[in-house]
Design a protein around this motif. Structure first.
Motif, PDB file in Angstrom:
ATOM      1  N   ARG A  86       6.945 -18.516   1.943  1.00  8.70           N
ATOM      2  CA  ARG A  86       7.226 -17.062   1.286  1.00  8.70           C
ATOM      3  C   ARG A  86       8.297 -16.039   2.482  1.00  8.70           C
ATOM      4  O   ARG A  86       8.917 -15.392   1.968  1.00  8.70           O
ATOM      5  CB  ARG A  86       6.277 -16.316   0.947  1.00  8.70           C
ATOM      6  CG  ARG A  86       4.461 -16.881   0.299  1.00  8.70           C
ATOM      7  CD  ARG A  86       3.975 -17.051   0.235  1.00  8.70           C
ATOM      8  NE  ARG A  86       3.788 -15.614  -0.742  1.00  8.70           N
ATOM      9  CZ  ARG A  86       3.526 -14.445   0.648  1.00  8.70           C
ATOM     10  NH1 ARG A  86       2.770 -14.461   0.716  1.00  8.70           N
ATOM     11  NH2 ARG A  86       3.340 -13.020  -0.674  1.00  8.70           N
ATOM     12  N   GLU A  87       8.162 -16.341   3.511  1.00 11.17           N
ATOM     13  CA  GLU A  87       8.930 -14.754   3.961  1.00 11.17           C
ATOM     14  C   GLU A  87      10.201 -15.436   3.960  1.00 11.17           C
ATOM     15  O   GLU A  87      11.532 -14.853   4.257  1.00 11.17           O
ATOM     16  CB  GLU A  87       8.213 -15.285   5.555  1.00 11.17           C
ATOM     17  CG  GLU A  87       7.136 -14.457   6.357  1.00 11.17           C
ATOM     18  CD  GLU A  87       6.607 -13.563   5.771  1.00 11.17           C
ATOM     19  OE1 GLU A  87       8.020 -12.699   5.716  1.00 11.17           O
ATOM     20  OE2 GLU A  87       6.190 -12.843   5.526  1.00 11.17           O
ATOM     21  N   ASP A  88      10.770 -16.639   3.758  1.00 12.53           N
ATOM     22  CA  ASP A  88      12.239 -16.867   3.275  1.00 12.53           C
ATOM     23  C   ASP A  88      12.992 -16.254   2.201  1.00 12.53           C
ATOM     24  O   ASP A  88      13.790 -16.657   2.184  1.00 12.53           O
ATOM     25  CB  ASP A  88      11.615 -18.643   3.412  1.00 12.53           C
ATOM     26  CG  ASP A  88      11.747 -19.068   4.793  1.00 12.53           C
ATOM     27  OD1 ASP A  88      11.266 -18.312   5.707  1.00 12.53           O
ATOM     28  OD2 ASP A  88      11.270 -20.236   4.892  1.00 12.53           O
TER      29      ASP A  88
ATOM     30  N   ILE B 170       8.615  -8.450  -5.430  1.00 11.25           N
ATOM     31  CA  ILE B 170       8.336  -9.593  -4.158  1.00 11.25           C
ATOM     32  C   ILE B 170       7.152  -8.806  -3.289  1.00 11.25           C
ATOM     33  O   ILE B 170       5.894 -10.001  -3.093  1.00 11.25           O
ATOM     34  CB  ILE B 170       9.157  -9.909  -3.111  1.00 11.25           C
ATOM     35  CG1 ILE B 170       9.292 -11.235  -2.435  1.00 11.25           C
ATOM     36  CG2 ILE B 170       9.405  -9.733  -2.339  1.00 11.25           C
ATOM     37  CD1 ILE B 170       9.052 -13.151  -3.239  1.00 11.25           C
ATOM     38  N   GLN B 171       6.932  -7.851  -3.682  1.00 13.26           N
ATOM     39  CA  GLN B 171       6.269  -6.950  -2.256  1.00 13.26           C
ATOM     40  C   GLN B 171       5.163  -7.485  -3.440  1.00 13.26           C
ATOM     41  O   GLN B 171       3.407  -7.233  -2.413  1.00 13.26           O
ATOM     42  CB  GLN B 171       6.064  -5.551  -2.356  1.00 13.26           C
ATOM     43  CG  GLN B 171       6.746  -4.941  -3.834  1.00 13.26           C
ATOM     44  CD  GLN B 171       6.636  -3.506  -3.671  1.00 13.26           C
ATOM     45  OE1 GLN B 171       6.180  -2.888  -2.114  1.00 13.26           O
ATOM     46  NE2 GLN B 171       7.191  -2.718  -4.242  1.00 13.26           N
ATOM     47  N   TYR B 172       4.906  -8.141  -4.321  1.00 15.96           N
ATOM     48  CA  TYR B 172       3.063  -7.557  -5.170  1.00 15.96           C
ATOM     49  C   TYR B 172       2.809  -9.002  -4.864  1.00 15.96           C
ATOM     50  O   TYR B 172       2.166  -9.372  -5.355  1.00 15.96           O
ATOM     51  CB  TYR B 172       3.789  -7.295  -6.644  1.00 15.96           C
ATOM     52  CG  TYR B 172       4.297  -6.362  -6.487  1.00 15.96           C
ATOM     53  CD1 TYR B 172       3.253  -5.073  -6.734  1.00 15.96           C
ATOM     54  CD2 TYR B 172       4.932  -5.734  -7.264  1.00 15.96           C
ATOM     55  CE1 TYR B 172       3.568  -3.833  -6.248  1.00 15.96           C
ATOM     56  CE2 TYR B 172       6.067  -4.117  -7.899  1.00 15.96           C
ATOM     57  CZ  TYR B 172       4.421  -3.189  -6.837  1.00 15.96           C
ATOM     58  OH  TYR B 172       5.256  -1.950  -7.181  1.00 15.96           O
ATOM     59  N   THR B 173       3.579 -10.374  -4.168  1.00 17.51           N
ATOM     60  CA  THR B 173       3.062 -11.480  -4.465  1.00 17.51           C
ATOM     61  C   THR B 173       2.559 -11.574  -3.119  1.00 17.51           C
ATOM     62  O   THR B 173       2.276 -12.599  -2.842  1.00 17.51           O
ATOM     63  CB  THR B 173       4.282 -12.352  -4.841  1.00 17.51           C
ATOM     64  OG1 THR B 173       5.185 -11.781  -3.026  1.00 17.51           O
ATOM     65  CG2 THR B 173       4.353 -12.515  -5.904  1.00 17.51           C
ATOM     66  N   ILE B 174       2.462 -10.772  -2.160  1.00 20.34           N
ATOM     67  CA  ILE B 174       1.411 -11.294  -1.192  1.00 20.34           C
ATOM     68  C   ILE B 174       0.256 -11.548  -0.386  1.00 20.34           C
ATOM     69  O   ILE B 174       0.043 -12.187  -0.324  1.00 20.34           O
ATOM     70  CB  ILE B 174       1.743  -9.950   0.057  1.00 20.34           C
ATOM     71  CG1 ILE B 174       3.393  -8.885  -0.002  1.00 20.34           C
ATOM     72  CG2 ILE B 174       1.210  -9.773   1.235  1.00 20.34           C
ATOM     73  CD1 ILE B 174       3.851  -7.938   1.483  1.00 20.34           C
TER      74      ILE B 174
ATOM     75  N   GLN C  33      -1.979 -16.345   2.829  1.00 19.74           N
ATOM     76  CA  GLN C  33      -3.253 -16.823   3.927  1.00 19.74           C
ATOM     77  C   GLN C  33      -3.938 -15.391   3.807  1.00 19.74           C
ATOM     78  O   GLN C  33      -3.807 -14.358   3.105  1.00 19.74           O
ATOM     79  CB  GLN C  33      -2.391 -17.404   4.910  1.00 19.74           C
ATOM     80  CG  GLN C  33      -1.482 -18.669   4.237  1.00 19.74           C
ATOM     81  CD  GLN C  33      -2.274 -19.688   3.982  1.00 19.74           C
ATOM     82  OE1 GLN C  33      -3.437 -20.025   3.729  1.00 19.74           O
ATOM     83  NE2 GLN C  33      -1.723 -20.564   3.033  1.00 19.74           N
ATOM     84  N   ILE C  34      -5.502 -16.627   4.693  1.00 19.84           N
ATOM     85  CA  ILE C  34      -6.564 -14.896   5.070  1.00 19.84           C
ATOM     86  C   ILE C  34      -5.631 -13.902   5.558  1.00 19.84           C
ATOM     87  O   ILE C  34      -6.488 -13.004   5.407  1.00 19.84           O
ATOM     88  CB  ILE C  34      -7.375 -15.264   4.773  1.00 19.84           C
ATOM     89  CG1 ILE C  34      -7.886 -16.777   4.087  1.00 19.84           C
ATOM     90  CG2 ILE C  34      -8.556 -14.888   5.477  1.00 19.84           C
ATOM     91  CD1 ILE C  34      -9.273 -17.330   4.194  1.00 19.84           C
ATOM     92  N   ALA C  35      -5.431 -14.321   6.714  1.00 18.73           N
ATOM     93  CA  ALA C  35      -4.202 -13.889   7.399  1.00 18.73           C
ATOM     94  C   ALA C  35      -2.916 -12.593   7.469  1.00 18.73           C
ATOM     95  O   ALA C  35      -4.120 -11.086   7.686  1.00 18.73           O
ATOM     96  CB  ALA C  35      -3.849 -14.659   8.849  1.00 18.73           C
ATOM     97  N   GLU C  36      -2.803 -13.017   6.239  1.00 20.82           N
ATOM     98  CA  GLU C  36      -1.426 -11.970   5.967  1.00 20.82           C
ATOM     99  C   GLU C  36      -2.863 -11.704   4.942  1.00 20.82           C
ATOM    100  O   GLU C  36      -2.482  -9.779   4.717  1.00 20.82           O
ATOM    101  CB  GLU C  36      -0.814 -12.907   5.066  1.00 20.82           C
ATOM    102  CG  GLU C  36       0.348 -12.110   4.664  1.00 20.82           C
ATOM    103  CD  GLU C  36       1.821 -12.922   4.354  1.00 20.82           C
ATOM    104  OE1 GLU C  36       2.853 -12.777   3.977  1.00 20.82           O
ATOM    105  OE2 GLU C  36       1.841 -14.092   4.227  1.00 20.82           O
ATOM    106  N   ARG C  37      -2.988 -12.243   3.774  1.00 13.64           N
ATOM    107  CA  ARG C  37      -3.898 -10.579   3.389  1.00 13.64           C
ATOM    108  C   ARG C  37      -4.288  -9.796   4.348  1.00 13.64           C
ATOM    109  O   ARG C  37      -4.599  -8.622   3.349  1.00 13.64           O
ATOM    110  CB  ARG C  37      -5.270 -11.626   2.255  1.00 13.64           C
ATOM    111  CG  ARG C  37      -4.590 -12.594   1.392  1.00 13.64           C
ATOM    112  CD  ARG C  37      -5.788 -13.014   0.572  1.00 13.64           C
ATOM    113  NE  ARG C  37      -4.929 -13.581  -0.585  1.00 13.64           N
ATOM    114  CZ  ARG C  37      -5.990 -14.473  -1.281  1.00 13.64           C
ATOM    115  NH1 ARG C  37      -7.239 -13.945  -1.521  1.00 13.64           N
ATOM    116  NH2 ARG C  37      -4.744 -15.763  -2.201  1.00 13.64           N
ATOM    117  N   GLU C  38      -5.285 -10.101   5.339  1.00 13.31           N
ATOM    118  CA  GLU C  38      -5.147  -9.273   5.780  1.00 13.31           C
ATOM    119  C   GLU C  38      -5.495  -7.582   6.796  1.00 13.31           C
ATOM    120  O   GLU C  38      -4.979  -6.818   6.756  1.00 13.31           O
ATOM    121  CB  GLU C  38      -7.090  -9.368   7.175  1.00 13.31           C
ATOM    122  CG  GLU C  38      -7.941 -10.288   6.445  1.00 13.31           C
ATOM    123  CD  GLU C  38      -9.226  -9.160   6.164  1.00 13.31           C
ATOM    124  OE1 GLU C  38      -9.318  -8.748   6.384  1.00 13.31           O
ATOM    125  OE2 GLU C  38     -10.100 -10.538   5.130  1.00 13.31           O
TER     126      GLU C  38
END
Length: 278
Positions: free
Chosen positions: A105-107, A162-166, A171-176
């Motif tokens: 997703r970062e790409d 794209i910012q609303y798809t975070i 993943q859980i780490a990115e959600r945290e």
């Protein structure tokens, strides 16, 4: 006639096909019973049951991806360190004969961050120093403008969506980290709001104090002007009264003096020899 089921050539081993063909060739040919020469009556008929030939069972083995996932050449350190940011947004359906690298997703999120749109071309005429000729074509120029428009629209879409798809697709780490960022941003906004309200309150307080002081000065100046005006009007009234009284006294004296002059003149008049006219 033996009917074989549909066979997937990729998913069916060759051994199963050989077994099916050999069993088909070695199937015994059964002869039909000889027909009776006697004529059957309508009351007594003989039914011949057909012989059913069973279809040979073929074991279809599922194809495993272990062979496809096996890399013929191991990746080097340079290949593993390489991270191509520019990747397609929509890829074709998965082909098991090709090893797809996972799309991050970062790409997608950062692929247009450093994108600078090229200059738009005028499709109706060539660029300088070339001139219009019969061989001039506009297909490539239209395609250049089309790709430029698509890239700019995709960049704007990524910026807006794209910012609303975070949260739902990460993943859980990115959600945290996203939740931490949201909490930190909210705290900073609250602090900024409190500081802004405090500054605004102080500014309004100073403004009110300056307005009150200005109003007090205006009232004091108005009071002084009213006192000066009253004093001036009092002096004006006193002077007018004095002038009027002087005029009245002068008029009385002038009238009395006129009477005296008339009496003196009348006394010397010969007509008034008896002094009876006054």
């Amino acid at each position: 006639m033996t009917v074989l089921p549909f066979l997937d050539i990729k998913a069916t081993p060759v051994q199963s096909l050989d077994t099916a063909l050999s069993s088909r060739q070695s199937a015994p040919e059964t002869a039909l019973p000889p027909c009776s020469s006697t004529r059957l009556t309508s009351s007594k008929r003989v039914s011949i049951t057909p012989i059913r030939i069973q279809t040979p069972k073929i074991k279809i083995l599922p194809r495993s991806d272990t062979t496809l996932r096996h890399l013929p050449v191991p990746k080097s350190a340079a290949v593993q360190a390489h991270n191509g940011i520019w990747k397609p947004l929509i890829r074709e359906p998965a082909d098991y004969d090709y090893l797809w690298e996972p799309l991050q997703r970062e790409d997608i999120r950062h692929q247009y961050d450093q994108y600078v749109p090229p200059q738009r071309l005028t499709t109706s005429r060539p660029d300088e120093p070339y001139r219009m000729s019969s061989r001039f074509e506009t297909q490539d120029r239209h395609f250049h403008n089309y790709r430029r428009t698509q890239a700019m629209q995709q960049k704007q879409w990524n910026k807006d969506h794209i910012q609303y798809t975070i949260y739902p697709y990460s993943q859980i780490a990115e959600r945290e980290s996203y939740n931490k960022y949201m909490r930190t941003s909210l705290k900073e906004q609250i602090k900024e709001k409190i500081q802004f309200d405090k500054t605004e309150r102080g500014r309004k307080n100073l403004e009110c104090q300056s307005i009150i002081e200005k109003d007090r000065q205006d009232l004091e100046q108005y009071k002084q002007k009213q006192q000066q005006r009253a004093k001036y009007l009092l002096e004006f009234t006193t002077k007018n009264k004095e002038l009027m009284e002087n005029k009245w006294a002068h008029d009385r004296w002038n009238r009395v003096h006129q009477w005296h002059v008339e009496r003196v003149i009348l006394a010397d008049d010969p007509i008034n020899w008896s002094k009876t006219l006054t």
